[in-house]
Design a protein around this motif. Structure first.
Motif, short mmCIF file in Angstrom:
data_model
loop_
_atom_site.label_atom_id
_atom_site.label_comp_id
_atom_site.label_asym_id
_atom_site.label_seq_id
_atom_site.Cartn_x
_atom_site.Cartn_y
_atom_site.Cartn_z
N ASP A 210 -2.28 7.00 4.67
CA ASP A 210 -2.52 8.29 5.34
C ASP A 210 -3.99 8.69 5.21
N ALA A 211 -4.57 8.44 4.04
CA ALA A 211 -5.98 8.80 3.84
C ALA A 211 -6.88 7.99 4.76
N SER B 114 0.84 -1.20 0.00
CA SER B 114 0.00 0.00 0.00
C SER B 114 0.88 1.24 0.00
N THR B 115 0.40 2.28 -0.64
CA THR B 115 1.18 3.51 -0.69
C THR B 115 0.99 4.32 0.59
N ARG B 116 1.93 5.18 0.85
CA ARG B 116 1.82 6.05 2.02
C ARG B 116 0.57 6.93 1.91
N ALA B 117 0.27 7.39 0.70
CA ALA B 117 -0.91 8.25 0.51
C ALA B 117 -2.20 7.49 0.83
N GLU B 118 -2.29 6.22 0.40
CA GLU B 118 -3.48 5.41 0.70
C GLU B 118 -3.65 5.21 2.20
N GLU C 279 7.88 4.74 -1.10
CA GLU C 279 6.58 5.22 -0.61
C GLU C 279 5.56 4.10 -0.44
N ARG C 280 6.04 2.85 -0.43
CA ARG C 280 5.14 1.72 -0.22
C ARG C 280 5.52 0.96 1.05
N TRP D 226 9.37 0.62 5.42
CA TRP D 226 8.86 1.08 4.12
C TRP D 226 9.90 0.83 3.04
#
Length: 218
Positions: free
Chosen positions: A77-78, A71-75, A143-144, A140
């Protein structure tokens, strides 16, 4: 004037009513259904853990890698931005929040120390106004999320070590520590005042023998 101190709170079962990692994982999977089969990947490790052939660290890493790895950091974090408000609105002990507020009003340094992971524990700490946060860190790749533990599981003896680290950063402060489980007794004994919250009958008996305070929070 009350003496300024350092107030150290456990998270799962102490501030929150329940474990936080599994609800975090399951909530993420509800929005990412293609990842749901990953819940089966930790089963062999769960069996090994039941046979005492694997550690809690191994089991925690297997769960996270099986479900969240890649999973990405953005996913993440959201999802954290949605998970934390929901948890704090419905999943915490009001008495715990009142205790945090009392320590804050006294000018105490607030520290959150948890075996739960750094995907969301720092966000909880920020929301509740904690100055310090120590928790289990994950690895990590760019970013994954890779998902294995990047350091010790912040539990048991590691919590006692971490509390001494906190004491070193805040010399001279009276340390009050709150926890709820038998695995917390070690670091509660290191504090100047250790408080067991909502412990089981057996854990309360052990805490009383150690001279710790026992409370029931609701």
């Amino acid at each position: 004037m009350a003496r300024r101190g350092l107030a150290v709170f456990d998270l799962d079962g102490t501030i929150t009513r329940h474990d936080t990692l599994l609800p975090y994982v399951l909530g993420f999977l509800r929005s990412h259904l293609a990842r749901s089969p990953g819940l089966l990947r930790p089963v062999p490790m769960l069996v090994r853990f039941g046979l005492r052939r694997a550690s809690r660290d191994d089991l925690k890493s297997a769960l996270i890698r099986g479900t969240l790895s890649g999973s990405t950091r953005a996913e993440l974090d959201a999802w954290t931005a949605r998970f934390v408000p929901q948890l704090l609105e419905h999943g915490v002990w009001p008495d715990a929040l009142a205790c945090v507020a009392r320590h804050r009003a006294q000018g105490d340094v607030l520290a959150l120390m948890s075996a739960s992971v750094d995907l969301y524990v720092p966000a909880i700490a920020r929301t509740l106004g904690f100055a310090e946060v120590l928790c289990t860190r994950l690895r990590w790749q760019d970013e994954r999320l890779e998902g294995s533990l990047a350091g010790p599981n912040c539990r048991g003896a590691e919590k006692a070590r971490a509390l001494e680290e906190l004491r070193g950063r805040h010399p001279g402060l009276w340390v009050t520590a709150y926890g709820n489980a038998a695995s917390d007794l070690g670091h509660l004994c290191v504090a100047d005042r250790g408080v067991l919250v909502n412990g089981s009958w057996r854990t309360r008996q052990a805490a009383e023998r150690l001279g710790l305070t026992c409370l029931r929070w609701r």
